[in-house]
Write an enzyme that holds these catalytic residues in place. Structure first.
Site, PDB file in Angstrom:
ATOM      1  N   ASP A 145      -2.625  -0.903   6.440  1.00  9.71           N
ATOM      2  CA  ASP A 145      -3.544  -1.212   5.342  1.00  9.71           C
ATOM      3  C   ASP A 145      -3.071  -2.430   4.551  1.00  9.71           C
ATOM      4  O   ASP A 145      -3.890  -3.235   4.076  1.00  9.71           O
ATOM      5  CB  ASP A 145      -3.693  -0.013   4.422  1.00  9.71           C
ATOM      6  N   HIS A 172      -5.510   4.052   6.883  1.00 10.67           N
ATOM      7  CA  HIS A 172      -4.828   4.926   5.918  1.00 10.67           C
ATOM      8  C   HIS A 172      -3.352   5.116   6.260  1.00 10.67           C
ATOM      9  O   HIS A 172      -2.763   6.143   5.902  1.00 10.67           O
ATOM     10  CB  HIS A 172      -5.534   6.290   5.798  1.00 10.67           C
ATOM     11  N   GLU A 221       0.949   5.572   0.563  1.00 11.50           N
ATOM     12  CA  GLU A 221       0.316   6.851   0.904  1.00 11.50           C
ATOM     13  C   GLU A 221       1.009   7.918   0.074  1.00 11.50           C
ATOM     14  O   GLU A 221       2.235   7.853  -0.139  1.00 11.50           O
ATOM     15  CB  GLU A 221       0.425   7.146   2.400  1.00 11.50           C
ATOM     16  N   ASP A 249       0.853  -1.185   0.000  1.00  9.34           N
ATOM     17  CA  ASP A 249       0.000   0.000   0.000  1.00  9.34           C
ATOM     18  C   ASP A 249       0.886   1.230   0.000  1.00  9.34           C
ATOM     19  O   ASP A 249       1.985   1.215   0.580  1.00  9.34           O
ATOM     20  CB  ASP A 249      -0.917   0.022   1.230  1.00  9.34           C
TER      21      ASP A 249
END
Length: 584
Positions: A186, A181, A42, A40
């Site tokens: 995640d 998040h 960000e 994942d």
């Protein structure tokens, strides 16, 4: 066997089970033996290239076991927008001492090497990874990618889950972590979602990585049911032909592995609408096994020319090239023709390119461009505008005799034969004169036109030099320390074979030469060979590692052709690239 044995927690039955199971030898890589890197990202926003990565988290799993984790903050080189801070909790201050992506990227690529990438909404995450790979000079490794959003939409209905967000799916499958998040958290939640989804796929007949990749796109039952058409094909290089209801050839292609490639037409990996239409019509697939890829490519060209399949778009007219040739008259001119003849310049892929080359060559040699036939005695024409501009000697009006006109004709002949590049040098002086007079736009246009002619002459000399050789035998190393052989005669592939590692190569060569096709040379610079086939053979011969075993006559290209213009062409390409950049 399912990858995870946890209960489905109220998930519905999903799609009906598949009945067209693969045979045991076609199962591919079992899911329990597949390494997944679930990751994942960000970021500072949603647009790769403009926005940047702020955090990477990843979990490597195989057979339900966690093999390792990867987590780091990343300095994006820009402030984190307030809305992103509110969503992720990652502030600009937190990233002050974080490593830049230039340091993080190679470490992550090494961590994920050889694994299947998994992400929730994978196009978003892989889009950022592809962008940073391109920006920092890393080749995108092209891994298999599984999107858990897409997989969930295939497996779960709206009765099973209110939506397909990570938080909803994590709750549905009882994930051990709650998404928040942050990248690693995640990613951990996505691992549990992946395992839950894979468990549901077991009863649907999805047990291997290949079946999982095939299952992700929407594939009609009719499309998938035809996969058996590939069952008889060998796992060898060759050419395949799709045949329709009346035995007509619908499509021709090549493959390094015939069975695997043809099976892809019956899965979701084939998304081209035109080809899906072809697959729907197909009743049979024929395969022609070849010694190696070069033989397969040549056979493909020949089959395309022979059958002209409706669903192929290229190479269906091997003798459809254009040529520039001198007319046979007292005052010859350059004519663009379809029928090749001795002394013609070409081949050109389009009529427009041939006309452009003819115009540049006429302008450099002073040949006339009018189409009237001019008698040797008592010509009675009137000089045209080109004569008034000094670009034509006006033989039509008797202002230029046959002997005065002939140097231009001889210059064209010498250029085509490779004895002199005088017309190219004349054209170069003409555009330099324009540049010195500050007619920059006109000079640039002349430069680009001359580049077309130079490339055409260079290609013509290379192709005709190869096509002139009665017999040439060459060898290329294969991937297992053996040799791939090709016997060429007058620009055609006459025989092909291999000598595997440990096999004496020269007896194989002698056998291939003895069994090679007899080739009678035809008219024209290419001795009757199709231009595409000669070009294909030339590209193969000039690859690194290819060796000449023997040749009937020396393979030599003209010393006074366009070969010496490579540096000039490189400068032209650089200039054109800069001009395009400035316009953008």
């Amino acid at each position: 066997m399912s990858l995870v044995s946890a209960p489905s927690r109220g998930v519905g039955a999903g799609p009906p089970p598949r009945t067209d199971q693969l045979s045991f030898d076609e199962l591919g890589t079992p899911l329990r033996d597949t390494t997944f890197v679930v990751f994942d990202l960000e970021t500072t926003g949603t647009r790769p290239g403009r926005d940047a990565i702020t955090e990477i988290g990843a979990v490597k799993v195989r057979g339900g076991e966690v093999l390792g984790e990867f987590a780091t903050l990343v300095d994006p080189g820009m402030p984190v927008p307030p809305q992103i801070v509110a969503l992720t909790g990652i502030t600009t201050a937190m990233l002050h001492d974080a490593p830049p992506i230039s340091r993080v990227l190679p470490a992550f690529l090494e961590f994920a090497a050889g694994a299947v990438l998994v992400a929730h909404n994978a196009p978003f995450d892989t889009g950022f990874l592809r962008a940073v790979c391109s920006e920092h000079g890393y080749a995108w490794p092209k891994p298999a990618v599984v999107c858990t959003v897409r997989l969930a939409r295939r497996v779960l209905s709206r009765q099973d889950t209110p939506n397909y967000r990570l938080s909803a799916l994590a709750a549905l499958f009882g994930a051990s972590t709650t998404p928040n998040h942050r990248a690693l958290v995640d990613a951990r939640a996505t691992v549990d979602v992946l395992h839950g989804l894979l468990e549901l796929l077991g009863p649907l007949g999805v047990h291997s990585l290949e079946e999982l990749i095939d299952y992700l796109p929407e594939v009609t039952p009719a499309q998938r049911s035809k996969r058996g058409l590939a069952a008889h094909l060998p796992e060898r290089p060759g050419v395949y032909l799709f045949r329709g209801p009346s035995e007509e050839v619908l499509y021709v292609g090549t493959a390094s592995n015939l069975r695997r490639r043809v099976r892809q037409y019956f899965t979701g990996s084939e998304s081209r609408g035109r080809i899906r239409e072809m697959v729907a019509l197909a009743q049979r697939v024929d395969g022609i096994e070849c010694a190696h890829a070069l033989e397969a490519q040549v056979r493909e060209l020949r089959l395309l020319a022979a059958h002209r399949p409706a669903y192929n778009r290229r190479s269906k007219n091997p003798h459809g090239s254009w040529w520039v040739a001198l007319t046979e008259e007292a005052f010859p001119r350059l004519s663009v023709v379809r029928t090749v003849r001795d002394g013609a310049l070409g081949p050109f892929r389009t009529q427009a390119a041939a006309r452009l080359a003819a115009d540049v060559l006429a302008g450099a040699t002073g040949l006339r461009t009018c189409t009237q036939r001019i008698p040797v005695r008592a010509p009675s024409g009137r000089p045209c505008v080109l004569a008034e501009l000094g670009r034509c000697g006006a033989p039509c009006a008797g202002l230029q005799s046959e002997s005065e006109y002939s140097p231009g004709v001889n210059a064209v002949i010498d250029l085509v034969d490779g004895r002199s590049a005088a017309p190219l040098e004349t054209a170069l002086r003409q555009l330099e004169t324009l540049a010195e007079a500050r007619h920059f736009e006109q000079a640039a246009r002349r430069r680009d036109e001359l580049a077309v002619l130079v490339r055409a002459v260079d290609r013509a000399h290379r192709l005709s030099a190869l096509a002139a050789i009665p017999e040439l035998v060459a060898a290329a190393p294969d991937s297992s320390r053996g040799w791939e052989f090709a016997v060429l005669r007058y620009g055609r592939l006459a025989s092909a074979g291999v000598a595997r590692r440990g096999v004496a190569p020269m007896p194989v060569v002698e056998a291939l030469v003895a069994a090679a096709e007899t080739v009678d040379p035809g008219p024209g610079p290419l001795r009757g060979a199709p231009a595409e086939e000669v070009g294909l053979l030339l590209r193969w011969l000039t690859r690194p590692g290819v060796r000449l075993v023997r040749t009937a006559v020396p393979w030599a290209e003209p010393a006074h052709g366009a070969g010496g213009w490579e540096s000039w062409l490189a400068r032209v390409e650089t200039a054109v690239s800069l001009e395009h950049t400035e316009r953008e």
